[in-house]
Each structure stands twice: as C-alpha cells, then as structure tokens.
Design an enzyme around this catalytic site. Structure first.
Site, short mmCIF file in Angstrom:
data_model
loop_
_atom_site.label_atom_id
_atom_site.label_comp_id
_atom_site.label_asym_id
_atom_site.label_seq_id
_atom_site.Cartn_x
_atom_site.Cartn_y
_atom_site.Cartn_z
N ASP A 189 0.77 -1.24 0.04
CA ASP A 189 0.04 0.03 -0.09
C ASP A 189 0.76 1.32 -0.05
O ASP A 189 1.83 1.23 0.52
CB ASP A 189 -0.59 -0.06 1.35
CG ASP A 189 -1.91 0.98 1.26
OD1 ASP A 189 -2.62 1.28 0.23
OD2 ASP A 189 -1.96 1.78 2.37
N GLU A 214 1.80 0.23 -4.88
CA GLU A 214 1.08 1.17 -5.18
C GLU A 214 1.59 2.37 -5.34
O GLU A 214 1.89 3.04 -4.05
CB GLU A 214 -0.43 1.19 -4.37
CG GLU A 214 -1.41 2.19 -4.76
CD GLU A 214 -2.30 2.61 -3.34
OE1 GLU A 214 -3.32 2.93 -3.82
OE2 GLU A 214 -1.89 2.56 -2.27
#
Ligand code: CA
Length: 617
Positions: A330, A359
């Site tokens: 993330d 990400e």
C-alpha cells in the site's frame, strides 16, 4: 507456537521483586524457521521491565548474537543467529536479572516446507482478482461481532462491517476458478480493532493476527492451501506506511523513533514527485514521507532498525506460514525509499519466484513517475528500486479517456497507442499490473458512462495487452457505484450474504446485459488462462487509423491479433498493412465465439467492438 513458562520459584520471586518484576506477554515473530538465506532473526520480546533482562540460550547451531533494551524498557530485542546445521525444535531462552533467571520462553523453530522457497509468484500468466473480504461473502455469521472487537456490523451502513470473511472466500473457490482468475489479492486481513470504520483493513492493530471477524490465522492458511490446490495464488496486502491508532504498540510505544516526526502529527504534502525530482527541496521530500495520512493512522518510520526488521520479518512470516504468492504494498512511495528497496530485496532473497506490486497512485499519472519505482534500472539520482511490479495508472487513464472520446480528433485510441509507446521508459513493462478499476476508484462501468460496448472493449484490452491483468470484485458484471463515498464503492457481492435476492454466482436477479457481459468475461479469462501467446508473447502495435487500433501478441509462429474499433459505425479494415506480421495467413479463430474468420483483403468490424483473433500457421 510460543509457550511462556514462569519459572519464578519462591526464592527467585523475592529476589526478582526486589530488583524488578518482569513479565513476558508476547514475542514477535511468534515462531521462526530454519533454512532461510538470512542467518538471523530479531525477536521483539514485550513485557513489564523485560528490556532490563539478559537472555541466554543453549541450543546446537543457534546463538544469541545481540540483545538490547529498546528505549521503552518493556521491550527487549534479541537477535538469534541460526546456522545452516541447526535443527528444528524448541529453543529454551532464559531471561536473567542480576544473575537470577526471572523468565523463560520456549521458542519454536520450525522446518520449512520443501516447496516454500520455490513458491511461484504472480505474473503475466495470471489474472488477479481483487477482493475486499468484508464485502464478498459471509461464510460464518458467528464471527460477525467477534468478542473484544468494537466496530459494529450493519449492512445498511456503507462504512460499517458487513460480515464477509475468509470462510466466505473458501466457500467460493469454485467461482474464482470458473471465472479464470488465478490470483486473489485480498485487502488487508490483519486485525483492525478500531472503534469504527475498520472494515477496509488498512488500520492494522496487530501484525501477527488475522482479524477475528475474518476468522483465524489458521483460516487464512486454510484458504491459501485450498486455493493453491486449484492453481490459485494468494497475495497479501501489506501496509508499511502507517498503523491504526489503536495498534498495541501505541499503548506502550517501543521507541519514539518508530513513528515519523517522533510521533508528532503533521500531514503529508502528497507531493509524489518530490521523491523522483532531482531538483526537490529536502524538506519537501521529507514532508511527503514523514507526514501522516490522518490523525487516526500513525505514520511509521521503518528507517528505525528494529522496526525495519520487524516489518520485513512480518512479511516473511506470513509468506512462509501461509504459502503466499506475493505482496501488494500500500502507498509504496510514502515510505523511505532506501528502506523499501531493502525490504523488497530481503523478501525476494528468501522467495526468488515471488512477486511484489507496489501502489504508486499519483494524482496525475504518467510513466515517468511509475517507472522510477520499478526494479531493473539505475535512476539518474542513483536510486535503484527492487520492486518488480507497479500498477499501470497511466495506461488505465488513457484507456478510459480513449473509449470516452466522442470523435477521432478528440484523441480516441491514439491515446492508448501513445502511452504504450512510452514503455521505452520502463525496465520491464510486461511486469506492470493493468486494471480498469480498484477498491479506491469509481467502477469502470461508471467511468465508461454505462456503455456496455465500451466496457467489453476495455476488458478485452485488459485481458490482451502486455502486463498482468487485474479485475475488481463486482466489476465482472458491470457493477457501478452510483452514490458518493468509499463505502459505497465497496459493494457486497450479490449472493454472498444471507437474504440476498440477487446472486452473481448463479445470475439470479442480475439484468440480462450484466449477465451477458459476465459470461463474456468468463470466456475471455478462461481462454487467457491457457493462451501462452497472450501470457508470454511479444507486443507489437500499429498506429491507429480512423480510430481503429490493431495490435498483436506473438510467440514463435503464433499470433493473437486484436482489433479495436472505437467508432459507432461498422468499419472495413484493409489487412495489407499487417501482412508483415501475419504473413499469408488465410484464416483465424475468434476464441470467444469459436468462429473461423477468413483473412482476405479486408475485415468487417462491428461498431464499438474489440475483435480477438488467434492466428496459427
Ligand atoms: Ca462473518
């Protein structure tokens, strides 16, 4: 896995009390394995005053090479060196104060499963299916309000827990297999014991415990095992940037240096480019990394060595424990880039076949920023990333814009062509993860203005362009979020919950168009699952003419030809231009309809369509 045994006799109790009482309530990681490349593991022992004690161990092939208290003396760091010759077993570790043993831990050193090191990761052979477990299927209503948890369960509230769990996923493995999905990316399943808004999983409060509303650690491993038997891998969603405010560390912080700004709240500037900008002011760079997302999410500072080790070991522990195929990290660039480079390197040393996708979702996406973070290139500032895969936001933005173009002069399919021409900047474009939507975005069907034809074109493109395709739960039947809010985007999969009147598993209650599209995607992804040409073939494209775009995947003498017609009218495509690629091939097979298509002088193209053709000499 971990057994604590108090060995305080009456005599030692008196002495210990006079000095200082110690307790041990946990040791992280809770177990370890013999046979890793890295010879050491750093245990974090937590308990009242334990940091003041001295550990001792007598076990063949295992020695304590370092121990020290963290600034908070309720934490003791103990580094074990494990030789190649060490055997699995129970490590008896004594803890002493002033020469008296005051505590004891039996620490489990396990044997690695033979297939763990060679566990296959995810790549362009796969179709990744993204699921938020709270929103897919409720396999056990008994865990909906698990003991000790605080958030409420209410399916009428988009921001509350809805009851989905790991058993719900185990119950539907047939469905994933039937759709042609080969990897499951679950949003985080670790404990999020927050007072509210915890269903999404990104506010972790315990790194070694599956949230009881999803099930147990054993359930997670059972899901991975059952999926693997069907050739489906499991990808863990990892959060390195922050934790939930109610993480157990926050009640007894090990070290102020574990938090950015030493725990003082300051918002991030969200300046993604500050990390790649060779002209950037140091303070801009630092504020991006050290700033918090939100007051409820303390920002981590893993450049602090004991935290850095904790997080790497945590990833390795879960991969080894469950047998995972990879990680999704993330908010990747928000963590110190020297640390993340080291983190991925250490994970991949232990699992050379695994994959990790980070990400990086900058507001305005372009290949320059994405490519900076991919392994395999020395950047101009000297930075070398070790992250193999990134999400291809630039191509995704181009796809949506191209399919929504009203006229050819408006951009059209040339937008896709030009972004793909930028592949020159990537170390390896075939390792990019490509998608139309995810759990944070509006759904693709909405973004394409609910146009069925555009939607099928987009998904045919997702399935056949270079890279690793990813699909989001619910999007396979053209689901669209119509009300604002993240909780709304994250739909309950129809048929996964008691009382559902519609079921996407059977098609009951879905409108005919949605079901038709879903069957199209089922055929498409099942075909892709066995098409080596699409999985491994070289990519070649022809500049669009009259808003018709043609590209090929080629492996040896075999081709997959894809023809996208973005016009609202029938088009006739002359094949002359493509003979340099397909030679004198006279026919092809449409893998979706199984029709044999003659390759004469021209091809007739339906309005707003993607035609896929397999050409075998
Ligand atoms: Ca449940």
């Amino acid at each position: 896995m971990l057994q604590l045994r108090s060995i305080l006799t009456a005599t030692t109790l008196i002495i210990a009390t006079q000095i200082q009482a110690t307790t041990i309530d946990r040791v992280d990681p809770p177990s370890w394995w013999v046979g890793f490349e890295a010879p050491t593991v750093e245990l974090l022992v937590h308990g009242q005053g334990i940091g003041l004690s001295h550990p001792a161990l007598s076990y063949p092939g295992v020695t304590i090479t370092d121990s020290h208290s963290l600034p908070n003396s309720n934490y003791l760091s103990v580094t074990l060196s494990i030789s190649k010759a060490a055997q699995p077993g129970v490590l008896p570790i004594d803890f002493s104060l002033n020469g008296h043993i005051v505590n004891h831990v039996d620490y489990s050193l396990e044997a690695r499963r033979a297939d763990r090191r060679s566990q296959r990761g995810f790549d362009a052979h796969d179709v990744v299916y993204l699921i938020m477990p709270d929103r897919f299927a409720n396999g056990s209503r008994d865990n909906d309000a698990a003991e000790g948890t605080r958030d409420h369960t209410d399916r009428n509230d988009p921001d509350a827990r809805h009851g989905g769990d790991l058993q719900g996923l185990i119950n539907h493995l047939d469905y994933f297999d039937d759709m042609g999905y080969t990897q499951l990316w679950l949003t985080p399943v670790l404990e999020n014991n927050m007072p509210g808004y915890s269903y999404h999983g990104y506010s972790i409060t315990d790194h070694y415990k599956v949230d009881p509303r999803f099930g147990s650690n054993e359930d997670y491993r059972a899901l991975a095992d059952a999926a693997r038997l069907r050739g489906i891998g499991l990808i863990e969603d990892v959060v390195l940037n922050h934790i939930g405010l109610d993480h157990w560390w926050m009640k007894d912080l090990p070290d102020q240096d574990w938090l950015s700004n030493r725990g003082e709240y300051a918002p991030t500037n969200h300046l993604h480019k500050s990390q790649i900008d060779i002209h950037a002011a140091p303070s801009d760079r630092q504020r991006f990394i050290d700033g918090w997302f939100d007051r409820s999410m303390p920002d981590l500072h893993p450049a602090s060595p004991s935290l850095g080790n904790y997080l790497v070991q945590n990833a390795i522990w879960w991969i080894e424990y469950a047998g995972l195929s990879g990680l999704r990290i993330d908010t990747y660039p928000y963590t110190d880039k020297r640390y993340t480079a080291d983190y991925c390197r250490r994970v991949l040393v232990e699992y050379p076949q695994l994959n990790i996708v980070g990400e990086e979702a900058p507001g305005r996406s372009d290949p320059v920023i994405i490519s900076y973070w991919q392994a395999g290139r020395v950047n101009r500032d000297g930075y070398e990333s070790t992250l193999p895969t990134l999400m291809d936001f630039p191509l995704r933005d181009a796809l949506i814009s191209a399919l929504n173009s009203r006229t050819w002069s408006d951009g059209g399919l040339r937008e896709i062509y030009e972004v793909l021409a930028d592949d020159v900047i990537y170390a390896d474009p075939s390792r990019l993860l490509f998608f139309g939507d995810n759990h944070d975005s509006d759904r693709l069907f909405k973004l394409l203005n609910h146009n069925d034809a555009s939607y099928r074109m987009a998904m045919a493109f997702v399935a056949t362009v270079r890279g690793i395709p990813q699909v989001t739960w619910g999007s396979e039947f053209e689901w669209s979020n119509e009300r604002p809010g993240d909780g709304v985007k994250r739909l309950d999969f129809p048929g996964g919950f008691a009382g559902d009147t519609a079921s996407a598993f059977t098609g009951a209650g879905l409108d005919a168009k949605s079901w038709e599209t879903m069957n199209y995607l089922r055929t498409l992804f099942r075909w892709r699952r066995q098409s080596k040409v699409v999985q491994e073939g070289a990519f070649r494209h022809y500049a669009p003419e009259n808003d018709v775009y043609v590209y090929f995947r080629t492996l040896g003498t075999q081709h997959v030809m894809v023809v996208m017609n973005n016009n609202n009218s029938i088009q006739t495509l002359s094949l002359d231009r493509f003979r340099e690629t397909i030679g004198d091939a006279k026919s092809a097979v449409d893998p979706i309809t199984k029709d044999v298509v003659a390759l004469g002088e021209t091809l007739k193209l339906d309005p707003k369509s993607a035609l896929i053709l397999e050409i075998t000499p």
